[in-house]
Motif scaffolding. Structure first.
Motif, PDB file in Angstrom:
ATOM      1  N   LYS A  76     -16.526   8.123   6.694  1.00 19.84           N
ATOM      2  CA  LYS A  76     -17.650   7.231   6.986  1.00 19.84           C
ATOM      3  C   LYS A  76     -18.492   7.076   5.728  1.00 19.84           C
ATOM      4  CE  LYS A  76     -21.565   6.766  10.196  1.00 19.84           C
ATOM      5  NZ  LYS A  76     -21.270   5.403  10.660  1.00 19.84           N
TER       6      LYS A  76
ATOM      7  N   ARG B  45      -5.560   4.799   0.128  1.00 19.68           N
ATOM      8  CA  ARG B  45      -6.827   5.516  -0.074  1.00 19.68           C
ATOM      9  C   ARG B  45      -6.655   6.981   0.325  1.00 19.68           C
ATOM     10  NH1 ARG B  45      -8.939   0.937   3.739  1.00 19.68           N
ATOM     11  NH2 ARG B  45      -8.355   1.677   5.790  1.00 19.68           N
TER      12      ARG B  45
ATOM     13  N   GLY C 143     -22.095  -0.353   5.283  1.00 19.88           N
ATOM     14  CA  GLY C 143     -21.533   0.845   5.886  1.00 19.88           C
ATOM     15  C   GLY C 143     -20.271   0.555   6.684  1.00 19.88           C
ATOM     16  N   LEU C 144     -19.343   1.502   6.660  1.00 24.09           N
ATOM     17  CA  LEU C 144     -18.089   1.325   7.394  1.00 24.09           C
ATOM     18  C   LEU C 144     -17.398   2.670   7.572  1.00 24.09           C
ATOM     19  CD1 LEU C 144     -15.916   1.750   5.012  1.00 24.09           C
ATOM     20  CD2 LEU C 144     -16.107  -0.674   4.659  1.00 24.09           C
ATOM     21  N   ILE C 145     -16.344   2.642   8.358  1.00 25.21           N
ATOM     22  CA  ILE C 145     -15.475   3.814   8.529  1.00 25.21           C
ATOM     23  C   ILE C 145     -14.059   3.404   8.136  1.00 25.21           C
ATOM     24  CG2 ILE C 145     -14.418   5.389  10.196  1.00 25.21           C
ATOM     25  CD1 ILE C 145     -17.075   5.078  11.835  1.00 25.21           C
ATOM     26  N   PHE C 146     -13.521   4.052   7.115  1.00 25.65           N
ATOM     27  CA  PHE C 146     -12.126   3.817   6.747  1.00 25.65           C
ATOM     28  C   PHE C 146     -11.244   4.767   7.544  1.00 25.65           C
ATOM     29  CE2 PHE C 146     -13.756   2.374   2.435  1.00 25.65           C
ATOM     30  CZ  PHE C 146     -13.260   1.088   2.507  1.00 25.65           C
ATOM     31  N   ASP C 147     -10.309   4.220   8.321  1.00 25.66           N
ATOM     32  CA  ASP C 147      -9.281   5.042   8.959  1.00 25.66           C
ATOM     33  C   ASP C 147      -8.103   5.175   7.985  1.00 25.66           C
ATOM     34  OD1 ASP C 147     -10.767   5.205  11.333  1.00 25.66           O
ATOM     35  OD2 ASP C 147      -9.937   3.309  12.053  1.00 25.66           O
ATOM     36  N   ASN C 148      -7.122   6.009   8.362  1.00 22.26           N
ATOM     37  CA  ASN C 148      -5.886   6.125   7.573  1.00 22.26           C
ATOM     38  C   ASN C 148      -6.141   6.543   6.129  1.00 22.26           C
ATOM     39  OD1 ASN C 148      -4.742   5.206   9.913  1.00 22.26           O
ATOM     40  ND2 ASN C 148      -4.406   3.122   9.189  1.00 22.26           N
TER      41      ASN C 148
ATOM     42  N   GLU D 271     -11.894  -1.859  -1.864  1.00 25.67           N
ATOM     43  CA  GLU D 271     -12.463  -0.970  -0.848  1.00 25.67           C
ATOM     44  C   GLU D 271     -13.897  -0.583  -1.204  1.00 25.67           C
ATOM     45  OE1 GLU D 271      -8.371   1.188   0.662  1.00 25.67           O
ATOM     46  OE2 GLU D 271      -9.243   1.825  -1.240  1.00 25.67           O
TER      47      GLU D 271
ATOM     48  N   VAL E  96       0.866  -1.183   0.000  1.00 26.04           N
ATOM     49  CA  VAL E  96       0.000   0.000   0.000  1.00 26.04           C
ATOM     50  C   VAL E  96       0.902   1.231   0.000  1.00 26.04           C
ATOM     51  CG1 VAL E  96      -1.751   1.289   1.277  1.00 26.04           C
ATOM     52  CG2 VAL E  96      -1.826  -1.224   1.238  1.00 26.04           C
TER      53      VAL E  96
END
Lengths: 190, 190
Positions: free
Chosen positions: A144, A121, A150-155, A174, A89
């Motif tokens: 979010k 991302r 539904g999800l929350i992508f960190d970073n 993703e 990544v």
């Protein structure tokens, strides 16, 4: 309520340097623009190449323009694994120590010794949009996404400046994990 | 601190009903167990079939045992799109109104009129584990995964009872989006 940004899903693609364009498509060939992308100056091309890894080949992967200083192949992890490449990544342009692959075009082949990545991302914002969102270039935020998956992508990396326009970039893994359709929207929640 | 659960990544696979096993592998054929899975009584089989959609074919997709009342094909969205099937996100066994596909085995073919799904992400817990985690069967929880691609998945179904054992099930799109390696762990955060 966080700042809302439309999601752009990146299918596997590559950016070429001049020397590789010459080999793959013939000396003097110029990229054929088929569609402008949301990011200013960026465009999809008619040109496609095959990407060959140790295990398999991804046929007909689209080139994006304009040319870049260094050829960069952007795959989802699913794609990379399918052809037997362990791609890290990475932020766009940070290609040191990345694996290579073979590219096959209509006029020739290139053996890349590096340049294959899974894109980190990120969210593109111009200066004004970044201000509105309360973030700045190189910030790491969370986003979010609502819905069935539904999800929350960190970073998530913020990339901001005059050459950027409001858009979240996710790869197909993703986007699928989040159940994103063509009109999906993310909210920056920091 | 939430309750921690190891993540099991589900590659594309299918479960067969008796009648389809007979057609695909020959009357009287029995499934050949190669590996027990974490969930009690479930196992991977030597048997593989080709899954044919309108656009393409997924070759050599593994059968999981034991037999089920109804054949069920579980694909990641990336897989489903690759073969031109618009598979909905569904809980295992809830196959009404789902699309079909063609299955090709060494002894015959089956034209499924339904049964292709993208599995709803879920966490298996036995009764005691569910109690420890403070959740119950059919709850919807969120799970947090740490790391370079850290994220929080919402809408994760709890499946609990005596036939379950502690494990989060994600498909390959979800696992890749979260950057999960073989030892990945999720935390139930509700």
């Amino acid at each position: 309520m966080g700042y809302k940004v439309k999601i752009g899903l990146s299918n596997k693609h590559l950016h070429l340097q001049q020397e590789h364009l010459d080999i793959l498509f013939g000396k003097g060939h110029e990229l054929t623009r088929t569609k402008d992308l949301v990011q200013p100056g960026q465009f999809a091309c008619e040109e496609k190449v095959d990407i060959v890894g140790p295990k398999n080949t991804l046929k007909g992967v689209r080139v994006l323009g304009p040319l870049r200083p260094e050829t960069q192949v952007e795959l989802a992890m699913t794609d990379a694994r399918a052809i037997g490449i362990k791609a890290p990544v990475r932020e766009s342009g940070k290609l040191e120590g990345t694996p290579g692959c073979k590219l096959i075009g209509p006029c020739g082949e290139v053996e890349l010794d590096h340049g294959v990545i899974v894109a980190l991302r990120h969210v593109h914002l111009n200066d004004e949009q970044a201000k509105e969102a309360g973030v700045k270039d190189k910030d790491i935020v969370s986003i979010k996404i609502e819905g069935e998956r539904g999800l929350i992508f960190d970073n998530v990396l913020v990339r901001s400046g005059s050459k950027h326009e409001r858009e979240v970039h996710l790869d197909t893994d993703e986007g699928n994990a989040a159940g994103c359709g063509p009109d999906a929207v993310a909210e920056i929640i920091k």
